[in-house]
Design a protein around this motif. Structure first.
Motif, PDB file in Angstrom:
ATOM      1  N   GLY A 198       1.002  -1.332   0.054  1.00 55.03           N
ATOM      2  CA  GLY A 198       0.146   0.058  -0.070  1.00 55.03           C
ATOM      3  C   GLY A 198       0.817   1.292   0.138  1.00 55.03           C
TER       4      GLY A 198
ATOM      5  N   SER B  61      -3.946  10.768   0.942  1.00 51.08           N
ATOM      6  CA  SER B  61      -4.212   9.897   1.977  1.00 51.08           C
ATOM      7  C   SER B  61      -3.492   8.637   1.104  1.00 51.08           C
ATOM      8  CB  SER B  61      -5.764   9.596   2.094  1.00 51.08           C
ATOM      9  OG  SER B  61      -6.076  10.604   2.566  1.00 51.08           O
TER      10      SER B  61
ATOM     11  N   ARG C 189      -3.458   3.913   2.306  1.00 48.98           N
ATOM     12  CA  ARG C 189      -3.707   2.955   3.291  1.00 48.98           C
ATOM     13  C   ARG C 189      -2.783   1.717   3.278  1.00 48.98           C
ATOM     14  NH1 ARG C 189      -9.069  -1.028   4.160  1.00 48.98           N
ATOM     15  NH2 ARG C 189      -8.160  -1.844   2.355  1.00 48.98           N
TER      16      ARG C 189
ATOM     17  N   SER D 146      -1.567  -1.981   4.041  1.00 49.85           N
ATOM     18  CA  SER D 146      -1.986  -3.271   4.748  1.00 49.85           C
ATOM     19  C   SER D 146      -0.768  -4.104   5.321  1.00 49.85           C
ATOM     20  CB  SER D 146      -2.793  -4.101   3.620  1.00 49.85           C
ATOM     21  OG  SER D 146      -3.810  -3.173   3.169  1.00 49.85           O
TER      22      SER D 146
ATOM     23  N   PHE E 153      -3.775   9.374  11.450  1.00 45.36           N
ATOM     24  CA  PHE E 153      -3.768   8.221  11.033  1.00 45.36           C
ATOM     25  C   PHE E 153      -4.615   7.329  11.961  1.00 45.36           C
ATOM     26  CE2 PHE E 153       1.178   7.903   9.873  1.00 45.36           C
ATOM     27  CZ  PHE E 153       0.723   9.016   9.056  1.00 45.36           C
ATOM     28  N   THR E 154      -5.410   6.203  11.527  1.00 49.57           N
ATOM     29  CA  THR E 154      -5.911   5.086  12.155  1.00 49.57           C
ATOM     30  C   THR E 154      -5.382   3.726  11.879  1.00 49.57           C
ATOM     31  OG1 THR E 154      -8.148   6.691  11.978  1.00 49.57           O
ATOM     32  CG2 THR E 154      -8.300   4.369  12.408  1.00 49.57           C
TER      33      THR E 154
ATOM     34  N   TYR F   7      -4.457  -2.687   9.296  1.00 51.56           N
ATOM     35  CA  TYR F   7      -4.384  -1.629   8.204  1.00 51.56           C
ATOM     36  C   TYR F   7      -3.786  -0.240   9.181  1.00 51.56           C
ATOM     37  CZ  TYR F   7      -7.597  -4.601   5.605  1.00 51.56           C
ATOM     38  OH  TYR F   7      -8.118  -5.750   5.105  1.00 51.56           O
TER      39      TYR F   7
ATOM     40  N   GLN G 118      -4.692   3.401   8.049  1.00 46.92           N
ATOM     41  CA  GLN G 118      -5.303   4.557   7.234  1.00 46.92           C
ATOM     42  C   GLN G 118      -4.504   5.735   7.636  1.00 46.92           C
ATOM     43  OE1 GLN G 118      -7.735   4.313   4.584  1.00 46.92           O
ATOM     44  NE2 GLN G 118      -6.835   6.470   4.312  1.00 46.92           N
TER      45      GLN G 118
ATOM     46  N   ASN H  37      -3.990   9.905   6.756  1.00 42.17           N
ATOM     47  CA  ASN H  37      -4.913  10.856   5.978  1.00 42.17           C
ATOM     48  C   ASN H  37      -4.203  12.108   6.446  1.00 42.17           C
ATOM     49  OD1 ASN H  37      -6.884   9.279   5.238  1.00 42.17           O
ATOM     50  ND2 ASN H  37      -8.147   9.816   7.174  1.00 42.17           N
TER      51      ASN H  37
END
Length: 115
Positions: free
Chosen positions: A8, A17, A19, A21, A67-68, A79, A81, A83
Motif C-alpha cells: 500500500g 491519503s 492505506r 496493509s 492516522f487510524t 491496516y 489509514q 490521512n
C-alpha cells in the motif's frame, strides 16, 4: 513463526491519503499486539501506532488525529489509514507482530509525501 507482508505504500502529495496493509500468516493465534513503525532516512525507527488483540489502539503524538490503525481478523490483516499526509511522514513503514515470546517484522513499504 509469523510472516508479515506489507503493501500500500507509494508516492502521494501533501494532504493526500494512503492505506497500508499488513497481511499476517503462520502462528497468528499467538499474536498479542500488532504495531506500525516507520523509519525515515538517517533517523531511528519509531512506533507510529499499535492495536491490541482486544482492539484497543494507541498512537504517537505526531500522527494522532490523522492516522487510524484497524484490524480485520477474518483476513488476518492490519491496516494503517493515513490521512492529511505531510512531507515529514516520508519513511519506510514496517508492521510488527508481538507474541508472548517473540516478535516479527515485515519487509517494509515506502511512503513518500511530496510538498
Amino acid at each position: 513463526q509469523v510472516q508479515l507482508v506489507e503493501s500500500g505504500g507509494g508516492l502521494v502529495q501533501a494532504g493526500g491519503s494512503l492505506r497500508l496493509s499488513c497481511a499476517a500468516s503462520g502462528s497468528i493465534f499467538n499474536v498479542a499486539t500488532m504495531d506500525w513503525y516507520r523509519q525515515a532516512p538517517g533517523k531511528q525507527r519509531e512506533l507510529v501506532a499499535y492495536i491490541t488483540r482486544g482492539g484497543s489502539t494507541t498512537y504517537s503524538d505526531s500522527v494522532k488525529g490523522r492516522f487510524t490503525i484497524s484490524r480485520d481478523d477474518a483476513k488476518n490483516t492490519v491496516y494503517l489509514q493515513m490521512n492529511n499526509l505531510k512531507p515529514e511522514d516520508t519513511a519506510v513503514y514496517y508492521c510488527k507482530a508481538n507474541t508472548f515470546r517473540s516478535y516479527y517484522w515485515g519487509q517494509g513499504t515506502q511512503v513518500t509525501v511530496s510538498s
